[in-house]
Scaffold this motif. Structure first.
Motif, PDB file in Angstrom:
ATOM      1  N   LEU A 103       0.998  -1.290  -0.066  1.00 23.63           N
ATOM      2  CA  LEU A 103      -0.020   0.272  -0.127  1.00 23.63           C
ATOM      3  C   LEU A 103       0.784   1.102  -0.002  1.00 23.63           C
ATOM      4  O   LEU A 103       0.521   2.287  -0.589  1.00 23.63           O
ATOM      5  CB  LEU A 103      -0.699  -0.125   1.506  1.00 23.63           C
ATOM      6  CG  LEU A 103      -1.961  -0.630   1.680  1.00 23.63           C
ATOM      7  CD1 LEU A 103      -2.570  -1.077   2.453  1.00 23.63           C
ATOM      8  CD2 LEU A 103      -3.296   0.032   0.002  1.00 23.63           C
ATOM      9  N   ILE A 104       2.123   1.225   0.881  1.00 27.25           N
ATOM     10  CA  ILE A 104       2.496   2.431   0.825  1.00 27.25           C
ATOM     11  C   ILE A 104       4.264   1.711   0.707  1.00 27.25           C
ATOM     12  O   ILE A 104       4.208   0.875   1.119  1.00 27.25           O
ATOM     13  CB  ILE A 104       2.569   3.430   2.398  1.00 27.25           C
ATOM     14  CG1 ILE A 104       0.933   3.863   2.408  1.00 27.25           C
ATOM     15  CG2 ILE A 104       3.305   4.362   2.646  1.00 27.25           C
ATOM     16  CD1 ILE A 104       1.038   4.245   3.438  1.00 27.25           C
ATOM     17  N   PHE A 105       4.912   3.045  -0.594  1.00 28.90           N
ATOM     18  CA  PHE A 105       6.417   2.297  -0.860  1.00 28.90           C
ATOM     19  C   PHE A 105       7.526   3.234  -0.242  1.00 28.90           C
ATOM     20  O   PHE A 105       7.671   3.970  -1.034  1.00 28.90           O
ATOM     21  CB  PHE A 105       6.522   1.644  -2.411  1.00 28.90           C
ATOM     22  CG  PHE A 105       7.011   1.178  -2.833  1.00 28.90           C
ATOM     23  CD1 PHE A 105       8.660   0.494  -1.415  1.00 28.90           C
ATOM     24  CD2 PHE A 105       8.043   1.833  -4.116  1.00 28.90           C
ATOM     25  CE1 PHE A 105       9.588  -0.465  -2.578  1.00 28.90           C
ATOM     26  CE2 PHE A 105       9.844   0.943  -3.859  1.00 28.90           C
ATOM     27  CZ  PHE A 105      10.230  -0.136  -3.335  1.00 28.90           C
ATOM     28  N   TYR A 110       6.440   8.944  -1.356  1.00 27.13           N
ATOM     29  CA  TYR A 110       6.355  10.895  -0.621  1.00 27.13           C
ATOM     30  C   TYR A 110       6.621  10.238   0.787  1.00 27.13           C
ATOM     31  O   TYR A 110       6.145  11.208   1.630  1.00 27.13           O
ATOM     32  CB  TYR A 110       5.535  11.432  -0.923  1.00 27.13           C
ATOM     33  CG  TYR A 110       5.617  11.790  -2.719  1.00 27.13           C
ATOM     34  CD1 TYR A 110       6.867  12.689  -3.138  1.00 27.13           C
ATOM     35  CD2 TYR A 110       5.025  11.107  -3.278  1.00 27.13           C
ATOM     36  CE1 TYR A 110       6.805  12.604  -4.306  1.00 27.13           C
ATOM     37  CE2 TYR A 110       4.938  11.077  -4.322  1.00 27.13           C
ATOM     38  CZ  TYR A 110       5.896  11.848  -5.314  1.00 27.13           C
ATOM     39  OH  TYR A 110       6.264  11.462  -6.602  1.00 27.13           O
ATOM     40  N   LEU A 111       6.607   9.529   1.434  1.00 26.63           N
ATOM     41  CA  LEU A 111       6.997   8.940   2.998  1.00 26.63           C
ATOM     42  C   LEU A 111       7.807   8.485   3.047  1.00 26.63           C
ATOM     43  O   LEU A 111       7.913   6.964   3.375  1.00 26.63           O
ATOM     44  CB  LEU A 111       5.273   8.159   3.560  1.00 26.63           C
ATOM     45  CG  LEU A 111       3.985   8.458   3.190  1.00 26.63           C
ATOM     46  CD1 LEU A 111       2.880   7.773   3.470  1.00 26.63           C
ATOM     47  CD2 LEU A 111       4.318  10.026   4.377  1.00 26.63           C
ATOM     48  N   PRO A 112       9.183   8.900   3.983  1.00 28.19           N
ATOM     49  CA  PRO A 112      10.695   8.257   3.660  1.00 28.19           C
ATOM     50  C   PRO A 112      10.502   7.126   4.787  1.00 28.19           C
ATOM     51  O   PRO A 112      10.378   7.706   5.947  1.00 28.19           O
ATOM     52  CB  PRO A 112      11.202   9.387   2.952  1.00 28.19           C
ATOM     53  CG  PRO A 112      10.371  10.386   3.388  1.00 28.19           C
ATOM     54  CD  PRO A 112       9.071  10.278   3.345  1.00 28.19           C
ATOM     55  N   GLY A 113      10.521   6.200   5.039  1.00 28.14           N
ATOM     56  CA  GLY A 113      10.809   5.083   5.754  1.00 28.14           C
ATOM     57  C   GLY A 113       9.531   4.512   6.217  1.00 28.14           C
ATOM     58  O   GLY A 113       9.660   3.586   7.127  1.00 28.14           O
ATOM     59  N   THR A 129      12.269   5.356   9.669  1.00 29.43           N
ATOM     60  CA  THR A 129      12.346   6.602   9.950  1.00 29.43           C
ATOM     61  C   THR A 129      12.243   6.919  10.966  1.00 29.43           C
ATOM     62  O   THR A 129      10.863   6.990  11.423  1.00 29.43           O
ATOM     63  CB  THR A 129      12.652   7.940   9.040  1.00 29.43           C
ATOM     64  OG1 THR A 129      10.997   7.581   8.400  1.00 29.43           O
ATOM     65  CG2 THR A 129      13.555   7.078   7.564  1.00 29.43           C
ATOM     66  N   SER A 130      12.710   8.057  11.729  1.00 29.18           N
ATOM     67  CA  SER A 130      12.746   8.670  13.344  1.00 29.18           C
ATOM     68  C   SER A 130      11.647   9.964  12.844  1.00 29.18           C
ATOM     69  O   SER A 130      10.499  10.005  13.722  1.00 29.18           O
ATOM     70  CB  SER A 130      13.627   9.754  13.525  1.00 29.18           C
ATOM     71  OG  SER A 130      14.431  10.114  12.531  1.00 29.18           O
ATOM     72  N   GLY A 131      11.040  10.019  11.524  1.00 33.67           N
ATOM     73  CA  GLY A 131      10.318  11.687  11.215  1.00 33.67           C
ATOM     74  C   GLY A 131       8.828  10.799  11.318  1.00 33.67           C
ATOM     75  O   GLY A 131       8.304  11.065  11.895  1.00 33.67           O
ATOM     76  N   ILE A 132       9.364   9.775  10.428  1.00 30.74           N
ATOM     77  CA  ILE A 132       7.293   8.542  10.443  1.00 30.74           C
ATOM     78  C   ILE A 132       7.310   7.917  12.161  1.00 30.74           C
ATOM     79  O   ILE A 132       6.207   8.076  12.013  1.00 30.74           O
ATOM     80  CB  ILE A 132       8.296   7.480   9.105  1.00 30.74           C
ATOM     81  CG1 ILE A 132       8.239   8.103   8.068  1.00 30.74           C
ATOM     82  CG2 ILE A 132       6.295   5.985   9.781  1.00 30.74           C
ATOM     83  CD1 ILE A 132       6.846   8.341   7.536  1.00 30.74           C
ATOM     84  N   GLU A 133       8.064   7.632  12.393  1.00 36.65           N
ATOM     85  CA  GLU A 133       7.950   7.190  14.091  1.00 36.65           C
ATOM     86  C   GLU A 133       7.277   8.459  14.689  1.00 36.65           C
ATOM     87  O   GLU A 133       6.609   7.853  15.363  1.00 36.65           O
ATOM     88  CB  GLU A 133       9.325   6.967  14.709  1.00 36.65           C
ATOM     89  CG  GLU A 133       9.305   6.182  16.236  1.00 36.65           C
ATOM     90  CD  GLU A 133       9.903   5.003  16.090  1.00 36.65           C
ATOM     91  OE1 GLU A 133       9.717   4.010  17.279  1.00 36.65           O
ATOM     92  OE2 GLU A 133       9.103   3.714  15.559  1.00 36.65           O
ATOM     93  N   ASN A 134       7.308   9.668  14.580  1.00 32.15           N
ATOM     94  CA  ASN A 134       7.140  10.882  15.152  1.00 32.15           C
ATOM     95  C   ASN A 134       5.483  10.738  15.111  1.00 32.15           C
ATOM     96  O   ASN A 134       4.914  11.268  15.896  1.00 32.15           O
ATOM     97  CB  ASN A 134       7.652  11.667  14.827  1.00 32.15           C
ATOM     98  CG  ASN A 134       9.326  11.728  16.267  1.00 32.15           C
ATOM     99  OD1 ASN A 134       9.270  11.615  16.593  1.00 32.15           O
ATOM    100  ND2 ASN A 134      10.331  13.428  14.845  1.00 32.15           N
ATOM    101  N   VAL A 135       5.279  10.295  13.868  1.00 31.21           N
ATOM    102  CA  VAL A 135       3.577  11.057  12.887  1.00 31.21           C
ATOM    103  C   VAL A 135       2.771   9.209  12.638  1.00 31.21           C
ATOM    104  O   VAL A 135       2.575   9.350  12.286  1.00 31.21           O
ATOM    105  CB  VAL A 135       3.825  12.161  11.869  1.00 31.21           C
ATOM    106  CG1 VAL A 135       4.506  12.966  12.058  1.00 31.21           C
ATOM    107  CG2 VAL A 135       4.413  10.740  10.729  1.00 31.21           C
ATOM    108  N   MET A 136       3.228   8.272  13.469  1.00 32.47           N
ATOM    109  CA  MET A 136       2.847   7.628  13.628  1.00 32.47           C
ATOM    110  C   MET A 136       1.127   6.925  14.073  1.00 32.47           C
ATOM    111  O   MET A 136       0.508   6.727  13.533  1.00 32.47           O
ATOM    112  CB  MET A 136       2.965   6.406  13.827  1.00 32.47           C
ATOM    113  CG  MET A 136       4.570   5.956  13.015  1.00 32.47           C
ATOM    114  SD  MET A 136       3.780   4.758  12.165  1.00 32.47           S
ATOM    115  CE  MET A 136       3.204   3.245  12.292  1.00 32.47           C
TER     116      MET A 136
END
Length: 395
Positions: A103-105, A110-113, A129-136
């Motif tokens: 679903l998401i790659f 455009y969602l790195p990590g 990635t830490s950025g994605i971790e923050n917006v989980m």
């Protein structure tokens, strides 16, 4: 928002919308952003270039998200990216013969990590990635709104998270935990997969098209499926009338699951032989026994995780393919793959040419395999093209 300033002359890749800014390209940081914070990337004169996730522990210091200065990088921005990714796969999601896909790659969407795979009514997630971790929390909420899954499971138990200063993460993120075996359907073939204990996110849906294509060549043929995992190529071969299929994998769980999948699809168990063994050792054993096959599949793990490992990986690929070529009947087919992003197609062809020379064989390349459309490649990020394969006729 904190500014990260590029060194003079390092603007080209950003202007071409490549999503990575390496730490060596950063002149200075005006402030102290936390890892995973969204920062404003500016050129040496201070002019805006892009927004991105910052991490001072990673070789990739900034992972770029947005090049429009007027865009707000907020919860709605991330929700819109998820909606876009899901919508672009709508025709796959509507396919009655397939209920599993990616679903998401990550950067491609455009969602790195962020990796999200759909397995029937469950989602398997990898956060790298830490950025994605923050917006989980936002991501989980939007995934629930879009797909209403029975459960979302975290498979972020990969060592690559250490490059971002993150520990391993594993467990239920929302809803119910998946059962020990989740039944999925791909091109009409049924699979029982183990999300919690399986490799990567639980299943390799990146070979969906390639399994179907190769199955068109196997009727009445003897097939050897190496690194078979839970049986993608094996099951498709049996479904399409292979005379026999021998499946080899070092994982006892994979062999057990594959054996169950043979029964699940009501296939002829007498035509299937499962071998739990190291593939390279087993190929040598087959050679010493004088075994021969009409079709051989090689789908090994990633031998070259980086460019620095490419020389060593090339030697490993060459030896593996050389052994396989020695086991083919004259005019037999070798379907060989590499999931190493550092290995481009031309290098892979050269490796196979070396293998053929060492094996004393002649080889024709008759088809090129690639990753399917739910693993898209951004034009500005060729590194996302990792899966490649060749169908070779060997004499």
């Amino acid at each position: 928002m904190i500014d990260v300033i590029l060194k003079k002359g390092k603007e080209k890749a950003v202007l071409q919308r490549h999503p990575w800014v390496f730490s060596g390209a950063v002149e200075n940081v005006k402030g102290k952003p936390a890892n995973g914070d969204v920062v404003r990337l500016a050129d040496a004169k201070g002019a805006f270039m892009a927004y991105g996730f910052y991490n001072d522990q990673s070789r990739v210091a900034v992972r770029l998200l947005e090049w429009d200065e007027s865009a707000g990088i907020n919860d709605d921005w991330f929700r819109a990216r998820i909606v876009q990714a899901v919508k672009s796969r709508g025709h796959i999601l509507a396919d009655a013969n397939t209920d599993t896909c990616r679903l998401i790659f990550s950067e491609a969407d455009y969602l790195p990590g962020l990796i999200v795979d759909k397995y029937a009514d469950y989602l398997s997630v990898q956060v790298l990635t830490s950025g994605i971790e923050n917006v989980m929390p936002v991501i989980i909420d939007e995934l629930q709104k879009q797909l209403n899954p029975k459960g979302i499971f975290d498979k972020s138990d990969t060592t690559s998270r250490a490059h971002e200063g993150l520990g391993e993460s594993y467990g239920v993120l929302a809803g119910s935990p998946p059962p020990d075996l989740v039944q999925v359907k791909e091109n009409g073939v049924l699979y029982d997969i183990n999300i919690a204990e399986g490799q990567k996110s639980g299943f390799y849906c990146d070979q969906r098209d390639n399994r179907r294509i190769l199955a068109g060549y196997v009727k009445d043929k003897t097939v050897l499926d190496c690194f078979c995992y839970t049986g993608g190529f094996s099951l498709n071969s049996l479904m399409q009338g292979a005379a026999s299929v021998t499946s080899v994998d070092s994982s006892a769980l994979a062999i057990e699951t594959l054996t169950g999948n043979i029964t699940l699809n009501k296939l002829d168990v007498a035509k299937h032989y499962a071998v739990k063994s190291d593939v390279n050792s087993q190929l040598r054993k087959f050679r010493d026994e004088g075994a021969k096959f009409d079709v051989i599949v090689l789908d090994p793990p990633k031998y070259a995780p980086s460019r620095s490992a490419l020389d060593r990986a090339s030697r490993a690929y060459k030896d593996l393919n050389r052994l396989a070529m020695l086991l083919l009947n004259d005019g037999g087919l070798l379907a060989t793959y590499s999931c190493s992003g550092a290995m481009d197609m031309e290098t892979f062809k050269q490796v196979l040419a070396w293998a053929a020379l060492d094996a004393g064989k002649q080889v024709q390349f008759i088809y090129q395999f690639c990753q399917p459309e739910d693993h898209p490649v951004r034009s500005s990020f060729p590194e996302g093209e990792y899966l490649k394969g060749l169908l070779c006729r060997v004499w």
